[in-house]
Design a protein around this motif. Sequence first.
Motif, mmCIF file in Angstrom:
data_model
loop_
_atom_site.group_PDB
_atom_site.id
_atom_site.type_symbol
_atom_site.label_atom_id
_atom_site.label_comp_id
_atom_site.label_asym_id
_atom_site.label_seq_id
_atom_site.Cartn_x
_atom_site.Cartn_y
_atom_site.Cartn_z
ATOM 1 N N THR A 59 -5.442 -0.221 6.984
ATOM 2 C CA THR A 59 -4.684 -0.279 5.736
ATOM 3 C C THR A 59 -5.339 0.636 4.712
ATOM 4 O O THR A 59 -6.567 0.685 4.607
ATOM 5 N N VAL A 60 -4.539 1.388 3.961
ATOM 6 C CA VAL A 60 -5.051 2.306 2.945
ATOM 7 C C VAL A 60 -4.653 1.788 1.566
ATOM 8 O O VAL A 60 -3.483 1.485 1.319
ATOM 9 N N ASN A 61 -5.653 1.685 0.692
ATOM 10 C CA ASN A 61 -5.415 1.276 -0.702
ATOM 11 C C ASN A 61 -4.920 2.497 -1.489
ATOM 12 O O ASN A 61 -5.635 3.479 -1.638
ATOM 13 N N LEU A 62 -3.693 2.422 -2.003
ATOM 14 C CA LEU A 62 -3.112 3.543 -2.733
ATOM 15 C C LEU A 62 -3.258 3.414 -4.240
ATOM 16 O O LEU A 62 -2.749 4.262 -4.986
ATOM 17 N N SER A 63 -3.927 2.403 -4.715
ATOM 18 C CA SER A 63 -4.083 2.196 -6.159
ATOM 19 C C SER A 63 -4.629 3.450 -6.832
ATOM 20 O O SER A 63 -5.660 3.987 -6.417
ATOM 21 N N ASP A 81 -1.976 -0.534 -9.412
ATOM 22 C CA ASP A 81 -3.048 -1.296 -8.760
ATOM 23 C C ASP A 81 -2.464 -2.263 -7.743
ATOM 24 O O ASP A 81 -1.448 -2.911 -7.992
ATOM 25 N N GLY A 82 -3.115 -2.330 -6.616
ATOM 26 C CA GLY A 82 -2.673 -3.242 -5.564
ATOM 27 C C GLY A 82 -1.742 -2.613 -4.551
ATOM 28 O O GLY A 82 -1.410 -3.248 -3.549
ATOM 29 N N ALA A 83 -1.327 -1.365 -4.804
ATOM 30 C CA ALA A 83 -0.438 -0.710 -3.841
ATOM 31 C C ALA A 83 -1.208 -0.396 -2.565
ATOM 32 O O ALA A 83 -2.310 0.152 -2.612
ATOM 33 N N LYS A 86 -0.034 -0.358 4.976
ATOM 34 C CA LYS A 86 -0.635 -0.845 6.210
ATOM 35 C C LYS A 86 -0.471 0.170 7.333
ATOM 36 O O LYS A 86 0.426 1.014 7.291
ATOM 37 N N ALA A 87 -1.324 0.045 8.329
ATOM 38 C CA ALA A 87 -1.250 0.932 9.491
ATOM 39 C C ALA A 87 0.117 0.825 10.150
ATOM 40 O O ALA A 87 0.633 -0.277 10.366
ATOM 41 N N GLY A 88 0.735 1.976 10.419
ATOM 42 C CA GLY A 88 2.027 2.004 11.100
ATOM 43 C C GLY A 88 3.214 1.719 10.196
ATOM 44 O O GLY A 88 4.355 1.675 10.676
ATOM 45 N N ASP A 89 2.975 1.521 8.890
ATOM 46 C CA ASP A 89 4.069 1.190 7.973
ATOM 47 C C ASP A 89 4.542 2.403 7.180
ATOM 48 O O ASP A 89 3.859 3.436 7.094
ATOM 49 N N TYR A 90 5.725 2.239 6.574
ATOM 50 C CA TYR A 90 6.340 3.269 5.746
ATOM 51 C C TYR A 90 6.538 2.720 4.339
ATOM 52 O O TYR A 90 6.690 1.513 4.136
ATOM 53 N N LEU A 91 6.557 3.605 3.370
ATOM 54 C CA LEU A 91 6.999 3.235 2.030
ATOM 55 C C LEU A 91 7.847 4.366 1.465
ATOM 56 O O LEU A 91 7.747 5.518 1.884
ATOM 57 N N THR A 92 8.697 4.016 0.504
ATOM 58 C CA THR A 92 9.601 4.975 -0.103
ATOM 59 C C THR A 92 9.293 5.136 -1.581
ATOM 60 O O THR A 92 9.111 4.148 -2.301
ATOM 61 N N ILE A 93 9.227 6.380 -2.023
ATOM 62 C CA ILE A 93 9.194 6.684 -3.455
ATOM 63 C C ILE A 93 10.573 7.230 -3.820
ATOM 64 O O ILE A 93 10.962 8.322 -3.375
ATOM 65 N N GLY A 106 5.176 -3.164 -3.137
ATOM 66 C CA GLY A 106 5.455 -3.352 -1.715
ATOM 67 C C GLY A 106 5.704 -2.024 -1.019
ATOM 68 O O GLY A 106 4.823 -1.161 -0.980
ATOM 69 N N ASP A 107 6.914 -1.849 -0.475
ATOM 70 C CA ASP A 107 7.245 -0.599 0.210
ATOM 71 C C ASP A 107 8.255 0.225 -0.564
ATOM 72 O O ASP A 107 8.847 1.160 -0.026
ATOM 73 N N THR A 108 8.466 -0.092 -1.862
ATOM 74 C CA THR A 108 9.457 0.607 -2.671
ATOM 75 C C THR A 108 8.884 0.929 -4.045
ATOM 76 O O THR A 108 8.457 0.029 -4.785
ATOM 77 N N PHE A 109 8.886 2.226 -4.392
ATOM 78 C CA PHE A 109 8.341 2.679 -5.669
ATOM 79 C C PHE A 109 9.332 3.635 -6.335
ATOM 80 O O PHE A 109 10.243 4.164 -5.691
#
Length: 664
Positions: A59-63, A81-83, A86-93, A106-109
């Motif tokens: 897991t990578v901390n993106l804060s 903070d707190g973003a 996790k390994a193998g996961d996706y998120l959308t900006i 979560g997975d939506t920014f």
Amino acid sequence: MRRIKGVAGVICLFAIWFVCFGGAARADVVINEVMSSNGYYENGHAWDWVELYNNGKETVNLSGWGFTDSKKDLYKFTFPDGAKLKAGDYLTIWCTGEENKTPGKGDTFYADFKISSSGETLRLTDRDEEEIQKLKMPEQYGCVSYGMPSGGGAYGFFENPTRGKKNETEAYTRRTAEPEIVTAAGFYEGSVTVEVRGENGADLRYTTDGETPTKKSKQFPAEGLKIKKTTPLRVKAFAEDAVSSSTAGATFFIDDAPQTAIVSLISDDKYLFSKKTGLLTKGTGSIPNYSKGYEYPVHIEYFNSKGEKQISQMGTMTCSGHSARINSQKSIALYARKAWGSDRFEFNPFPTRDYDSYKSLLLRSANSDYSATRLRDIVASSLAEGQGILYQDHEVIQVYINGRYWGHYNLREKINKYFVAAYEGVTEEQDIDNIDILARTGTDEFLQNGDNKDWLELCDFCKKKDLNDPENMAWVEERLDIDNMFTHAAYEIILGNVDFTNVRVYRVPGGKWKYLLFDVEACWRNLDPTPIEYYIKALNAKIQGFRHEPLNAMFKVPEMKARFLRRVSELLSTVFRWDNVEKHFDDVISVLKPILPRHIERWKNMKMENWKKNIHATKYYARVRPKKIPEMLKKAMKLTNAEVEEYFGETLKLLEETNKKPEE
């Protein structure tokens, strides 16, 4: 001392681990897929988007990380903070291009800038200003995503966007050129053989049922395709080394000469009639499909009454209207979207407008008047031409969907910020975005565009302040176009529009609040006073449908009361003279009447004989009602006989001649 040394050792070991492994974990986060010219709407939006993917095992901390399209501002968007990813996961900006209430979680920014489709560099930076990735993007294609192939390799364009899922394994450097349908779309007798050209080596596939062609669709014949019945043709080109082309479309009408202008829509069944997702169906869920706000791609053609093609382009469509959506024949809004080709419909179908293009159009099915006259709204609205009030122009048309006759519609201008901007001459994009448009009471739930604070303040001021005070009146006059308000109220009362909630106001930057006239189909139904009781009432009376205070505050001022009554009298003696109104009726009936038998056969929700009776009754009320208005105003405003004579004496004499009851 040993303990201190032990702690120092642990810190040292952690630092070594972080350098060796923490940096590697950060590097596992990649810009995986990008859509910078999005035409696929989700929850009412088609924002640009960027997908990040963690292809590592930690897991990578993106804060505090930054994402940007600017070399000078690496933290144009900053992860809160707190973003984490996790390994193998996706998120959308989502790159919205507008101020956002939240950065997301979560997975939506949400970022407040857009991504240029002309090509630019995207940067991902950690909180210590270390560059994680720099992605230089070429010029983008509409509705095509760009990213890293699943399994690795050079970035390129994908056949299908896969936001939130595993990318396709193949990415391409270009897109196949759209095929050219050489044979002109339009109207033919007997049959027509259609010729299509594509780029060298491309495989041309076609459909004739509205579906988007795939590689499994029929191959387009080299000798041409012979068409013997009205057909929607769609053609797409496929090449081994490229993303498939955008879809060409054309409608060929066989033995079906136009009697009016024609709009032809071509789209996939999943967008139109599917029980699960079709926007013209009720569906099976608790919320009808037609009320879910779906916006889908559609090919749009317009042919004038001579059969000449004016536009042929991809755009989007939504199901329009409110309660009338339950009708079998639904109103449809059409939008020109850049992601699908052009952000304008480059033509003007309306006789009273001098515009050269439109951003959106409305195919209106007559809504609540669908089985009575089908013309009340367009005839009544057309009477506002030249009277200092914005209204929707019209054209009587017929519509086809996927080659199937869909009946009579009234083509209308669609009410939105671009509609107001065109009428008011507003051209700067920022000013257009800041146009205020409010419906009904103007509260937050009825805010269509812009801001409502000033309108609500104005209404409250009129309710509480005495406008006989010159300072108070000056304050209101700076903000409200009073003559426009008087004209609007006069029209609604004279027409007898019983659907009194259909009130909208607008204001352009630097301008005054104005009313617009729309959706008056519930008019000319009787000789009752309604809606006068909703327009003329006590200042402290219950608010019903719209804010009545500005109008009624004016009536407390003698000169304003007189100004309103003079305006009503002027309209009665000019616009609502029967010889003028009858011409507007006849202009529409001459076009509508010949096409109604086919429309009735299609929908079976009215009878021609009943239509004729309804037209006769509507004309009667339109002819006689104006003579009743002075007496209605006398009662509602408690006018004296002398005031009625002063303001309406000559007008009533005129109307007794021009608007006398027809001989039975």
